[in-house]
Motif scaffolding. Structure first.
Motif, PDB file in Angstrom:
ATOM      1  N   PRO A 121      31.429  46.333  41.314  1.00  0.00           N
ATOM      2  CA  PRO A 121      31.459  47.063  40.041  1.00  0.00           C
ATOM      3  C   PRO A 121      32.044  46.246  38.889  1.00  0.00           C
ATOM      4  CG  PRO A 121      32.323  48.414  41.838  1.00  0.00           C
ATOM      5  CD  PRO A 121      32.176  47.022  42.370  1.00  0.00           C
ATOM      6  N   PHE A 122      32.653  45.110  39.197  1.00  0.00           N
ATOM      7  CA  PHE A 122      33.359  44.336  38.173  1.00  0.00           C
ATOM      8  C   PHE A 122      32.682  43.011  37.864  1.00  0.00           C
ATOM      9  CE2 PHE A 122      36.173  46.987  40.658  1.00  0.00           C
ATOM     10  CZ  PHE A 122      36.733  47.786  39.670  1.00  0.00           C
ATOM     11  N   GLY A 123      31.512  42.762  38.418  1.00  0.00           N
ATOM     12  CA  GLY A 123      30.788  41.526  38.182  1.00  0.00           C
ATOM     13  C   GLY A 123      30.336  40.918  39.495  1.00  0.00           C
ATOM     14  N   GLN A 124      29.342  40.041  39.430  1.00  0.00           N
ATOM     15  CA  GLN A 124      28.864  39.359  40.624  1.00  0.00           C
ATOM     16  C   GLN A 124      29.954  38.407  41.124  1.00  0.00           C
ATOM     17  OE1 GLN A 124      25.913  40.263  41.690  1.00  0.00           O
ATOM     18  NE2 GLN A 124      25.515  38.858  43.386  1.00  0.00           N
ATOM     19  N   VAL A 125      30.373  38.567  42.367  1.00  0.00           N
ATOM     20  CA  VAL A 125      31.419  37.731  42.949  1.00  0.00           C
ATOM     21  C   VAL A 125      30.756  36.530  43.612  1.00  0.00           C
ATOM     22  CG1 VAL A 125      33.296  37.617  44.623  1.00  0.00           C
ATOM     23  CG2 VAL A 125      32.929  39.710  43.297  1.00  0.00           C
ATOM     24  N   LEU A 126      31.133  35.341  43.173  1.00  0.00           N
ATOM     25  CA  LEU A 126      30.538  34.100  43.667  1.00  0.00           C
ATOM     26  C   LEU A 126      31.599  33.236  44.333  1.00  0.00           C
ATOM     27  CD1 LEU A 126      28.468  33.139  40.486  1.00  0.00           C
ATOM     28  CD2 LEU A 126      27.691  34.479  42.453  1.00  0.00           C
ATOM     29  N   VAL A 127      31.247  32.655  45.472  1.00  0.00           N
ATOM     30  CA  VAL A 127      32.067  31.644  46.124  1.00  0.00           C
ATOM     31  C   VAL A 127      31.221  30.392  46.231  1.00  0.00           C
ATOM     32  CG1 VAL A 127      33.408  30.998  48.161  1.00  0.00           C
ATOM     33  CG2 VAL A 127      33.279  33.406  47.459  1.00  0.00           C
ATOM     34  N   CYS A 167      35.797  27.543  45.264  1.00  0.00           N
ATOM     35  CA  CYS A 167      36.190  28.337  44.106  1.00  0.00           C
ATOM     36  C   CYS A 167      35.598  29.735  44.163  1.00  0.00           C
ATOM     37  CB  CYS A 167      35.755  27.656  42.805  1.00  0.00           C
ATOM     38  SG  CYS A 167      36.489  26.008  42.559  1.00  0.00           S
ATOM     39  N   LEU A 168      36.287  30.650  43.490  1.00  0.00           N
ATOM     40  CA  LEU A 168      35.837  32.019  43.299  1.00  0.00           C
ATOM     41  C   LEU A 168      35.648  32.252  41.807  1.00  0.00           C
ATOM     42  CD1 LEU A 168      35.556  35.111  43.991  1.00  0.00           C
ATOM     43  CD2 LEU A 168      38.056  35.215  43.841  1.00  0.00           C
ATOM     44  N   ASN A 169      34.534  32.857  41.456  1.00  0.00           N
ATOM     45  CA  ASN A 169      34.290  33.161  40.049  1.00  0.00           C
ATOM     46  C   ASN A 169      33.438  34.412  39.954  1.00  0.00           C
ATOM     47  OD1 ASN A 169      34.855  32.613  37.421  1.00  0.00           O
ATOM     48  ND2 ASN A 169      33.360  30.965  37.166  1.00  0.00           N
ATOM     49  N   PHE A 170      33.382  34.960  38.762  1.00  0.00           N
ATOM     50  CA  PHE A 170      32.505  36.086  38.489  1.00  0.00           C
ATOM     51  C   PHE A 170      31.289  35.612  37.712  1.00  0.00           C
ATOM     52  CE2 PHE A 170      36.657  38.398  38.698  1.00  0.00           C
ATOM     53  CZ  PHE A 170      36.364  39.160  39.822  1.00  0.00           C
ATOM     54  N   ASN A 171      30.110  35.993  38.173  1.00  0.00           N
ATOM     55  CA  ASN A 171      28.843  35.887  37.426  1.00  0.00           C
ATOM     56  C   ASN A 171      28.247  34.489  37.330  1.00  0.00           C
ATOM     57  OD1 ASN A 171      28.910  38.662  36.977  1.00  0.00           O
ATOM     58  ND2 ASN A 171      30.066  38.423  35.073  1.00  0.00           N
ATOM     59  N   ARG A 186      37.694  29.455  35.874  1.00  0.00           N
ATOM     60  CA  ARG A 186      37.541  29.939  37.242  1.00  0.00           C
ATOM     61  C   ARG A 186      38.712  30.814  37.668  1.00  0.00           C
ATOM     62  NH1 ARG A 186      34.933  24.267  39.551  1.00  0.00           N
ATOM     63  NH2 ARG A 186      32.925  24.599  38.504  1.00  0.00           N
ATOM     64  N   GLN A 187      38.417  31.756  38.565  1.00  0.00           N
ATOM     65  CA  GLN A 187      39.432  32.679  39.035  1.00  0.00           C
ATOM     66  C   GLN A 187      40.368  32.016  40.043  1.00  0.00           C
ATOM     67  OE1 GLN A 187      39.681  35.943  37.941  1.00  0.00           O
ATOM     68  NE2 GLN A 187      38.063  35.463  36.493  1.00  0.00           N
ATOM     69  N   ILE A 214      52.248  41.842  44.211  1.00  0.00           N
ATOM     70  CA  ILE A 214      51.319  41.055  43.397  1.00  0.00           C
ATOM     71  C   ILE A 214      50.133  41.946  43.046  1.00  0.00           C
ATOM     72  CG2 ILE A 214      49.921  38.962  43.220  1.00  0.00           C
ATOM     73  CD1 ILE A 214      51.638  37.721  45.409  1.00  0.00           C
ATOM     74  N   VAL A 215      49.872  42.092  41.759  1.00  0.00           N
ATOM     75  CA  VAL A 215      48.714  42.843  41.287  1.00  0.00           C
ATOM     76  C   VAL A 215      47.611  41.830  40.986  1.00  0.00           C
ATOM     77  CG1 VAL A 215      47.817  44.441  39.570  1.00  0.00           C
ATOM     78  CG2 VAL A 215      50.187  44.657  40.369  1.00  0.00           C
ATOM     79  N   GLY A 216      46.563  41.824  41.803  1.00  0.00           N
ATOM     80  CA  GLY A 216      45.486  40.845  41.697  1.00  0.00           C
ATOM     81  C   GLY A 216      45.511  39.897  42.877  1.00  0.00           C
ATOM     82  N   LEU A 217      44.400  39.792  43.578  1.00  0.00           N
ATOM     83  CA  LEU A 217      44.339  38.955  44.786  1.00  0.00           C
ATOM     84  C   LEU A 217      43.626  37.641  44.551  1.00  0.00           C
ATOM     85  CD1 LEU A 217      44.727  38.588  47.866  1.00  0.00           C
ATOM     86  CD2 LEU A 217      42.607  39.887  48.189  1.00  0.00           C
ATOM     87  N   GLY A 218      42.424  37.668  43.956  1.00  0.00           N
ATOM     88  CA  GLY A 218      41.648  36.447  43.823  1.00  0.00           C
ATOM     89  C   GLY A 218      41.464  35.789  45.171  1.00  0.00           C
ATOM     90  N   GLY A 219      41.691  34.489  45.239  1.00  0.00           N
ATOM     91  CA  GLY A 219      41.604  33.759  46.490  1.00  0.00           C
ATOM     92  C   GLY A 219      42.915  33.670  47.242  1.00  0.00           C
ATOM     93  N   ALA A 220      43.895  34.499  46.881  1.00  0.00           N
ATOM     94  CA  ALA A 220      45.169  34.644  47.604  1.00  0.00           C
ATOM     95  C   ALA A 220      46.037  33.393  47.550  1.00  0.00           C
ATOM     96  CB  ALA A 220      44.923  35.059  49.053  1.00  0.00           C
ATOM     97  N   THR A 221      45.916  32.598  46.507  1.00  0.00           N
ATOM     98  CA  THR A 221      46.734  31.386  46.391  1.00  0.00           C
ATOM     99  C   THR A 221      48.220  31.706  46.402  1.00  0.00           C
ATOM    100  OG1 THR A 221      44.999  30.268  45.132  1.00  0.00           O
ATOM    101  CG2 THR A 221      47.216  29.378  44.935  1.00  0.00           C
TER     102      THR A 221
END
Length: 292
Positions: free
Chosen positions: A38-44, A52-56, A63-64, A98-105
């Motif tokens: 619902p928040f954008g195409q999730v790309l790895v 990397c992880l990014n949207f769209n 990059r996220q 932590i609010v926000g996960l991303g790639g869990a760095t």
């Protein structure tokens, strides 16, 4: 959190001739996974030795998350190094949110650095949660708990139920910026209410945001003076009570030096950032919309 990574260009000498060719060492990014959310195409994808992880879009340099495939524990982005340096302010947090996960760095780094701590993460996007586990070695468990829900709703409920955290890290972004409901006076008052004694909030934002001055004024209104760390991104470090002085910051940094430097954290450089405090702001505060 978006972060810009420059492509590397190297001069190449051929056959002893002083011929300089501007050649990129980078092939096209290689897509590993694409998933709608619902928040954008999730790309790895993999690019220049990083996953990397990014949207769209894979070609957007904001990059996220990126993870070095040869050195997966390294903190690739400057903003993660600034956020982890919050250990100079509160050196031994036992409960972290932590609010926000991303790639869990941040999650993985803090779990390794603080083996007795419990790290709770709130991530609104279930697709991001799946990708963090499948592609970035994130492993939820008793000490690494994951809640798939809205960060503000979680924090408001934590306040109602009397939960307390030693450190709250705000690293939630949509495609463009921090969601509006995670920036207001009312939201930050909820965050402050769940901080334990000596607890701190660590917030990742942009240096070039149109809301920069209003963000500063809003944090100062709720927390008073805060540390203002800047390198590309801006990281705000504020306290429930009183910020420590530079002597305490330097002492804590020295104690963490041997554990942080293997993560590519320049401890002296990060320590110097704490010399800059923001005392107050005069811009309009960010507030929740008034009920209709």
């Amino acid at each position: 959190m978006p972060h810009i990574r420059p492509r590397l260009i190297f001069p190449l000498a051929i056959g002893g001739m002083a011929l300089l060719l501007a050649l990129s060492i980078q092939a096209e990014p290689r897509l590993l996974h694409s998933e709608p959310s619902p928040f954008g195409q999730v790309l790895v994808f993999e690019d220049n030795g990083e996953r990397c992880l990014n949207f769209n879009s894979m070609t957007d340099l904001g990059r996220q998350t990126c993870m070095d495939l040869q050195e997966p524990d390294e903190l690739v982005f400057s903003y993660t190094r600034m956020m982890i340096s919050a250990l100079f302010v509160n050196p031994a947090p036992r409960r972290i949110l932590i609010v926000g996960l991303g790639g869990a760095t941040l999650q993985k780094a803090l779990a390794a650095l603080l083996p007795d701590a419990t790290i709770d993460t709130v991530e609104i996007d279930p697709a991001v949660a799946r990708v963090a586990e499948d592609y970035f070695d994130y492993r939820p468990g008793p000490r690494q708990r994951l809640f798939v829900e809205d960060g503000r709703a979680y924090i408001e409920n934590a306040r109602r139920t009397g939960q307390q955290y030693d450190m709250v890290m705000l690293d939630a972004f949509d495609v463009d910026y921090v969601p509006e409901h995670l920036m207001t006076v009312e939201f930050l008052e909820h965050v402050k209410a769940i901080l334990a004694k000596d607890g701190i909030v660590v917030a990742n934002t942009f240096t070039n945001s149109d809301l920069y001055e209003r963000e500063s004024a809003t944090y100062a209104h709720v927390f008073g003076p805060f540390f203002n760390l800047r390198q590309g991104n801006r990281v705000i470090v504020a306290a429930r009570d009183t910020l420590p002085g530079m002597d305490a910051i330097r002492s804590n940094a020295k104690a963490w030096k041997n554990k942080l430097e293997p993560l590519s954290v320049d401890v002296e450089q990060e320590t110097d950032r704490y010399a800059q405090r923001q005392e107050k702001g005069s811009a309009d505060l960010l507030r929740d919309p008034k009920p209709q």
